[in-house]
Structures are given as structure tokens and as C-alpha cells.
Design an enzyme around this catalytic site. Structure first.
Site, PDB file in Angstrom:
ATOM      1  N   PHE A   1      75.112  -0.225  95.676  1.00  0.00           N
ATOM      2  CA  PHE A   1      74.774  -0.882  94.421  1.00  0.00           C
ATOM      3  C   PHE A   1      76.067  -1.162  93.659  1.00  0.00           C
ATOM      4  CE2 PHE A   1      71.359   1.785  95.781  1.00  0.00           C
ATOM      5  CZ  PHE A   1      70.204   1.059  95.534  1.00  0.00           C
ATOM      6  N   LYS A   2      76.324  -2.435  93.419  1.00  0.00           N
ATOM      7  CA  LYS A   2      77.486  -2.816  92.613  1.00  0.00           C
ATOM      8  C   LYS A   2      76.980  -3.100  91.205  1.00  0.00           C
ATOM      9  CE  LYS A   2      81.210  -6.242  92.276  1.00  0.00           C
ATOM     10  NZ  LYS A   2      81.674  -7.581  92.710  1.00  0.00           N
ATOM     11  N   ILE A   3      77.275  -2.175  90.291  1.00  0.00           N
ATOM     12  CA  ILE A   3      76.734  -2.245  88.942  1.00  0.00           C
ATOM     13  C   ILE A   3      77.777  -2.825  87.996  1.00  0.00           C
ATOM     14  CG2 ILE A   3      75.672  -0.952  87.061  1.00  0.00           C
ATOM     15  CD1 ILE A   3      74.014  -1.023  89.660  1.00  0.00           C
TER      16      ILE A   3
ATOM     17  N   LEU B   1      73.431  -4.369  96.754  1.00  0.00           N
ATOM     18  CA  LEU B   1      72.797  -5.141  95.694  1.00  0.00           C
ATOM     19  C   LEU B   1      73.779  -5.305  94.540  1.00  0.00           C
ATOM     20  CD1 LEU B   1      69.206  -3.604  95.570  1.00  0.00           C
ATOM     21  CD2 LEU B   1      69.881  -5.817  96.502  1.00  0.00           C
TER      22      LEU B   1
END
Length: 305
Positions: free
Chosen positions: A166-168, A138
Site C-alpha cells: 500500500f502506497k499511502i 495499491l
């Protein structure tokens, strides 16, 4: 079940165009070979830094097919499948799986500044993509304009089996990563940093296990991640500070044009062309970038010579 470990450095693969604007598939193959020489742990095609918003649907499928064929057994690839329409996102995920992708990356559904999916609609889209059976990364990025709360990210991680990474890239990324990892526990398998690594050290301190940077200097960034992983934070910090001027200049002055400018100079590709309405990188800005790169002797400037 896919046993791929998602950590380390997984840069975005840029898209090579010829001067006439056509996709340069030979250039794409060279880029992938250069990235393998850079020692990356994997890559991601058709992301925003791949200029996916300038690529037709037909070209997307060709890039997906040709890229995965070319690197088969040599480098795992994530395929970006983001689209406002759930049906199209699912179709893209199915094709990526058929061609041998290791995972897909997905932003929440949005179109322009005002048309955005609700939390429920976002959940439904991610769930539908998850049914395809590939791990999902995501992407929480400002570009979408969609707020993905930590509570909502954890809900998806717990209730959608294939949500793994998760790519934040949001504001205060380190704080969000720390909260996500602490509260999400074992459901958060692959917390990643993004934004070219501009906040990498803080994000690693917060618990990130990998980074999706550009393909400009992954060979110089990877040691930061590895040193931090083995507990040598002092070395990680020294290494990071040594290359931070390059990361900062890329992030603030060049954007996605930096990688292709350097790749052209290094003989990886024949042109750094980007399709209209993207303007070419100002040569003076490009030369400043090269002046920052040359003393570090990155693979990108040596591979094609």
C-alpha cells in the site's frame, strides 16, 4: 508464490525524452543504471512521476519491455498499470508479468475529476488484476480523487490474495498508515510512504517499511529508512533533517521535473524535456535545486561524469 520482500526504497523511474519529444530509450537505460548505482532496493516504471499521462500505449509497452530486459537480475521493477478500463489494466498486468515484473502498482479506476469507480467496481478491478498472479501495490493518492478508506483497504488485503503493498500518499498519511497496519495485521505486508518522502519520518514512525520516492536522492534517503529499521531513530531523524530542504524543494517547487533536471546536469541523460503541456523547469528554480544538492554529492550529479 513470489517471495520478494517489499521494503526499503523503491523510487519511481523517470522517462527520458529527446528534445524532439521522442522517448530516449538509451536515456531510460542510463537512468536505470544510475538508480542501481544509487543503491535502490527496486524501482517503479510508468508511474505518475514517470509522466505516464504523456506516454502512448505503444510506448508504454516498449518502455516496459526494454526496462525489464535491461535490469534483469540486477534490480526488481514494479510496473504501473492504472487505467479506468479493467480490461486494459488486466492486459497491462499480463504483459508486465510476461516481461518479468516483480509486481504491479494500481490506482483506483478514475478518469478526470468526476468519473470514478465505486467501491464495488474498484474491488472488482483489483480482484481481476489479482487473478493475473502478480503482487499488487495499491496507490492511495490524491490525484485520483477517490477516497480509499482504511476499512476498504483492509477488505481488499484480506479478500484479494495478491494485494500485498500500500502506497499511502493521502492527507494525514501517517495516521492512515498507523490505522491500516494496526487493524490490518499480517494482511498488510508492505506499507509504503510516497510523495517524495515529504512525511517520511512520521510515516516510518507509524510503521511504514518502505518509501517510493523520486529518483533524485534515494542514496541519501535510504539511510533514513535503514537507521529507523534497526532502531536508531535519532540517527534517522538527523539524517532526514539534513536532506529535508532538498525533499521539500522538490515536492513544493519542482515536482517530477526535478529528477530529470539533475540527471541532465549529472550526465545521466541528454535532455530534461517533458512533453507539452508540461512546462520546462524554470532555470532559476533548477539552479536553486542544484545548489541544495551539490554539498551532499548525490550519485545523480556524479554518475555520468
Amino acid at each position: 508464490m513470489n517471495k520478494q520482500k517489499f521494503d526499503g526504497i523503491w523510487p519511481v523511474v523517470p522517462t527520458s525524452f529527446k528534445e524532439n519529444g521522442a522517448v530516449d530509450y538509451a536515456g531510460v537505460r542510463n537512468i536505470l543504471d544510475c538508480m542501481i548505482a544509487q543503491g535502490v532496493d527496486g524501482g517503479c516504471i510508468l508511474a505518475n512521476y514517470s509522466e505516464q499521462f504523456l506516454i502512448s500505449d505503444e510506448e508504454r509497452f516498449e518502455i516496459t519491455k526494454k526496462s525489464l530486459e535491461h535490469v534483469k537480475g540486477r534490480m526488481p521493477l514494479i510496473v504501473t498499470i492504472s487505467h479506468f478500463a479493467t480490461k486494459i489494466a488486466v492486459e497491462r498486468a499480463k504483459f508486465a508479468k510476461e516481461q518479468g515484473a516483480i509486481a504491479v502498482m494500481l490506482m483506483p479506476p478514475y478518469h478526470g475529476a468526476l468519473l470514478k469507480g465505486s467501491e464495488q467496481q474498484t474491488f472488482e478491478q483489483v480482484h481481476a488484476v489479482g487473478e493475473v498472479g502478480l503482487p499488487i501495490m495499491l496507490q492511495d493518492a490524491p490525484l485520483s480523487g477517490v477516497e480509499l478508506s482504511v476499512d476498504f483497504l483492509i477488505k481488499m488485503a484480506k479478500e484479494i490474495e495478491m494485494v500485498k503493498m500500500f502506497k499511502i500518499e493521502s492527507v494525514n498519511a501517517a495516521e492512515k498508515l498507523r490505522d491500516l497496519i494496526t487493524r490490518g495485521g499480517e494482511n498488510v505486508e508492505g506499507p509504503f510512504d510516497g510523495e517524495e518522502g515529504i512525511t517520511l519520518l512520521a510515516d516510518l514512525d507509524a510503521g511504514a517499511v518502505g518509501s517510493m520516492t523520486s529518483a533524485l536522492i534515494p542514496d541519501l534517503i535510504r539511510p533514513v529508512i535503514l537507521n529507523h529499521k534497526v532502531g536508531d531513530r535519532d540517527m534517522a531523524e538527523r539524517t532526514y533533517h539534513d536532506i529535508l530542504p532538498i525533499i521539500n524543494f522538490e515536492n513544493r517547487q519542482c515536482g517530477f521535473r526535478a529528477t530529470k533536471y539533475a540527471m541532465k546536469k549529472g550526465g545521466v541523460i541528454g535532455s530534461d524535456f517533458s512533453r507539452h503541456p508540461v512546462s520546462p523547469l524554470n532555470p532559476r528554480v533548477g539552479e536553486t535545486l542544484l545548489n541544495l544538492l551539490r554539498p551532499k554529492k548525490p550519485v545523480i550529479l556524479e554518475w555520468g561524469k
